[in-house]
Design a protein around this motif. Structure first.
Motif, PDB file in Angstrom:
ATOM      1  N   ILE A 116      -0.650   1.797   3.458  1.00 25.18           N
ATOM      2  CA  ILE A 116       0.010   1.263   2.265  1.00 25.18           C
ATOM      3  C   ILE A 116       1.149   2.169   1.804  1.00 25.18           C
ATOM      4  O   ILE A 116       2.213   1.701   1.392  1.00 25.18           O
ATOM      5  N   GLY A 117       0.957   3.468   1.896  1.00 23.22           N
ATOM      6  CA  GLY A 117       1.959   4.400   1.373  1.00 23.22           C
ATOM      7  C   GLY A 117       3.080   4.752   2.324  1.00 23.22           C
ATOM      8  O   GLY A 117       3.955   5.552   1.968  1.00 23.22           O
ATOM      9  N   GLN A 118       3.092   4.152   3.506  1.00 25.95           N
ATOM     10  CA  GLN A 118       4.037   4.581   4.541  1.00 25.95           C
ATOM     11  C   GLN A 118       5.498   4.531   4.093  1.00 25.95           C
ATOM     12  O   GLN A 118       6.282   5.445   4.387  1.00 25.95           O
ATOM     13  N   HIS A 160       4.157  -7.518  -5.689  1.00 25.04           N
ATOM     14  CA  HIS A 160       4.964  -8.633  -5.224  1.00 25.04           C
ATOM     15  C   HIS A 160       4.118  -9.735  -4.596  1.00 25.04           C
ATOM     16  O   HIS A 160       3.027  -9.491  -4.071  1.00 25.04           O
ATOM     17  N   ASN A 161       4.696 -10.925  -4.644  1.00 27.76           N
ATOM     18  CA  ASN A 161       4.100 -12.099  -4.033  1.00 27.76           C
ATOM     19  C   ASN A 161       4.528 -12.212  -2.568  1.00 27.76           C
ATOM     20  O   ASN A 161       5.685 -11.970  -2.222  1.00 27.76           O
ATOM     21  N   PHE A 162       3.574 -12.577  -1.719  1.00 25.48           N
ATOM     22  CA  PHE A 162       3.856 -12.816  -0.304  1.00 25.48           C
ATOM     23  C   PHE A 162       3.549 -14.276   0.018  1.00 25.48           C
ATOM     24  O   PHE A 162       2.471 -14.776  -0.309  1.00 25.48           O
ATOM     25  N   GLN A 210      -0.627 -12.042  -4.054  1.00 24.60           N
ATOM     26  CA  GLN A 210       0.029 -10.964  -4.790  1.00 24.60           C
ATOM     27  C   GLN A 210      -0.598  -9.645  -4.365  1.00 24.60           C
ATOM     28  O   GLN A 210      -1.808  -9.441  -4.507  1.00 24.60           O
ATOM     29  N   PHE A 211       0.224  -8.746  -3.853  1.00 25.80           N
ATOM     30  CA  PHE A 211      -0.241  -7.404  -3.503  1.00 25.80           C
ATOM     31  C   PHE A 211       0.247  -6.435  -4.557  1.00 25.80           C
ATOM     32  O   PHE A 211       1.443  -6.282  -4.787  1.00 25.80           O
ATOM     33  N   TYR A 212      -0.716  -5.773  -5.210  1.00 26.00           N
ATOM     34  CA  TYR A 212      -0.414  -4.793  -6.252  1.00 26.00           C
ATOM     35  C   TYR A 212      -1.041  -3.461  -5.855  1.00 26.00           C
ATOM     36  O   TYR A 212      -2.226  -3.396  -5.526  1.00 26.00           O
ATOM     37  N   ALA A 225      -4.898  -4.495  -5.638  1.00 26.52           N
ATOM     38  CA  ALA A 225      -5.359  -5.863  -5.840  1.00 26.52           C
ATOM     39  C   ALA A 225      -4.689  -6.762  -4.820  1.00 26.52           C
ATOM     40  O   ALA A 225      -3.520  -6.564  -4.473  1.00 26.52           O
ATOM     41  N   LEU A 226      -5.433  -7.730  -4.338  1.00 30.55           N
ATOM     42  CA  LEU A 226      -4.914  -8.779  -3.463  1.00 30.55           C
ATOM     43  C   LEU A 226      -5.333 -10.107  -4.084  1.00 30.55           C
ATOM     44  O   LEU A 226      -6.449 -10.589  -3.860  1.00 30.55           O
TER      45      LEU A 226
END
Length: 382
Positions: free
Chosen positions: A261-263, A282-284, A319-321, A345-346
């Motif tokens: 995630i942090g890449q 953001h929304n995917f 949504q990926f937060y 959150a997903l």
């Protein structure tokens, strides 16, 4: 009788008696939560805590906000970890700075620009609770109401709520039912159903914050994430979409191949979208398979424990937060603070601000129609 023989008989009898004696109350989660700490009257309705178990996983759910309080899953060596952030009492939720922990979200998940939308030539105004925007149903959204408990078994709970016409500014009486089920395949299945007597926007989801290493057990930036999406939804500085989806290719939002995630978070200062979201928020737009409603949306792996979570959904988006707004203000059920980027959150969903975006799929539910959707979070070990 020899003394040694007598000792052995007494020892065996003692062990047998110990095995038959009353046990201490079994912990139905990997933390000893007490139902009485969740029993309180709120707005004239009673809250409680309910324990579910199936296969290798167990959960604790409160009808205050329909929240997942605890979710215990095993790791590579069999050790259990509570992978959902939560609190040890109702008061913890009532006093939390972050208001959405583990909750059912509605009527409309995500943001509505300036709290306004037009439906059937009538403008509706919703309360603002996220700067200049309306977020997750408003301050009195489904996360802050007491749901009715229609049924409970060892493996499932059925919650219902009647949202009255005009609640948080939304039109129509909306009857909602949500079923949480723990399956024998180590899944948390969420089934959503809603009907209305007046056209209204509906976009239901759950807002669990996860850390697959366990609640408040360090950064989630080393979790390895895959998102099944060729496109994401750029937003302005208030996190409202511009109205068009853009390719993830060549951007930090490309999670089509698994990566930590942090890449790419070191690009935040130079990438406008990471700047706007303070990281990922953001929304995917998911790659949906033709003719198949339930598809794989995302996969997350915590490399040390090997815990793996797969998200399947009938929804068109996710949504990926990345926990960017957590600041240590809240202390969870293990006595640890919830810190910056130590949870994610997903949220399965329709697109943000859909009532104001002509290019996005509609979220309007009309009388005579049924809102029905399902999402599943499956746990395994890699």
């Amino acid at each position: 009788m020899k003394l040694t023989n007598l000792f052995m008989i007494l020892l065996v009898a003692g062990l047998m008696n110990s095995g038959c004696s009353p046990k201490k109350t079994e912990t139905k989660s990997c933390i000893n939560l007490k139902a009485e700490d969740f029993q309180q009257a709120i707005d004239g309705k009673q809250t409680n805590l309910y324990f579910l178990k199936n296969g290798d996983i167990s959960a604790a759910i409160t009808n205050y906000g329909g929240r997942i309080v605890s979710l215990c899953v095993p790791g590579r060596n069999g050790e259990l970890a509570d992978v959902v952030l939560g609190f040890s009492s109702i008061n913890g939720y009532l006093n939390a700075k972050e208001t959405f922990h583990g909750a059912l979200i509605g009527r409309v998940g995500n943001r509505i620009a300036k709290g306004k939308f037009v439906l059937n030539d009538e403008e509706y105004n919703l309360p603002l609770n996220n700067g200049v925007n309306h977020l997750h149903g408003g301050p009195g959204g489904f996360h802050n109401v007491v749901w009715d408990v229609k049924a409970v078994t060892d493996t499932s709970i059925v919650l219902s709520y009647l949202s009255p016409d005009g609640e948080m500014g939304y039109p129509g009486n909306l009857a909602v039912e949500v079923v949480y089920t723990l399956t024998s395949n180590n899944e948390v299945k969420m089934d959503y159903l809603a009907t209305t007597d007046k056209s209204t926007p509906v976009n239901l989801t759950n807002h669990a914050f996860f850390n697959l290493a366990g609640e408040a057990n360090g950064t989630i930036n080393d979790h390895v994430l895959t998102i099944n999406a060729d496109y994401y939804t750029p937003v302005d500085s208030t996190l409202i979409p511009f109205g068009e989806n853009e390719p993830v290719a060549g951007t930090p939002f490309d999670f089509r191949q698994a990566k930590p995630i942090g890449q790419d978070l070191n690009l935040q200062e130079e990438n406008e979208q990471l700047t706007n979201g303070l990281g990922y928020d953001h929304n995917f737009a998911l790659n949906k398979e033709v003719g198949k409603k339930m598809t794989l949306a995302a996969t997350v792996v915590e490399p040390v424990s090997g815990r793996k979570m797969e998200v399947f959904t009938e929804e068109p988006a996710l949504q990926f937060y990345g926990g960017n707004f957590m600041d240590g203000a809240d202390t969870g059920k293990y006595g640890k603070t919830f810190n910056f980027r130590e949870s994610f959150a997903l949220e399965t969903q329709h697109f943000p601000d859909s009532p104001n975006q002509a290019n996005f799929p509609s979220i309007i539910l009309n009388p005579g129609e049924k809102y029905e959707t399902s999402s599943t979070y499956k746990f395994s070990i890699q």
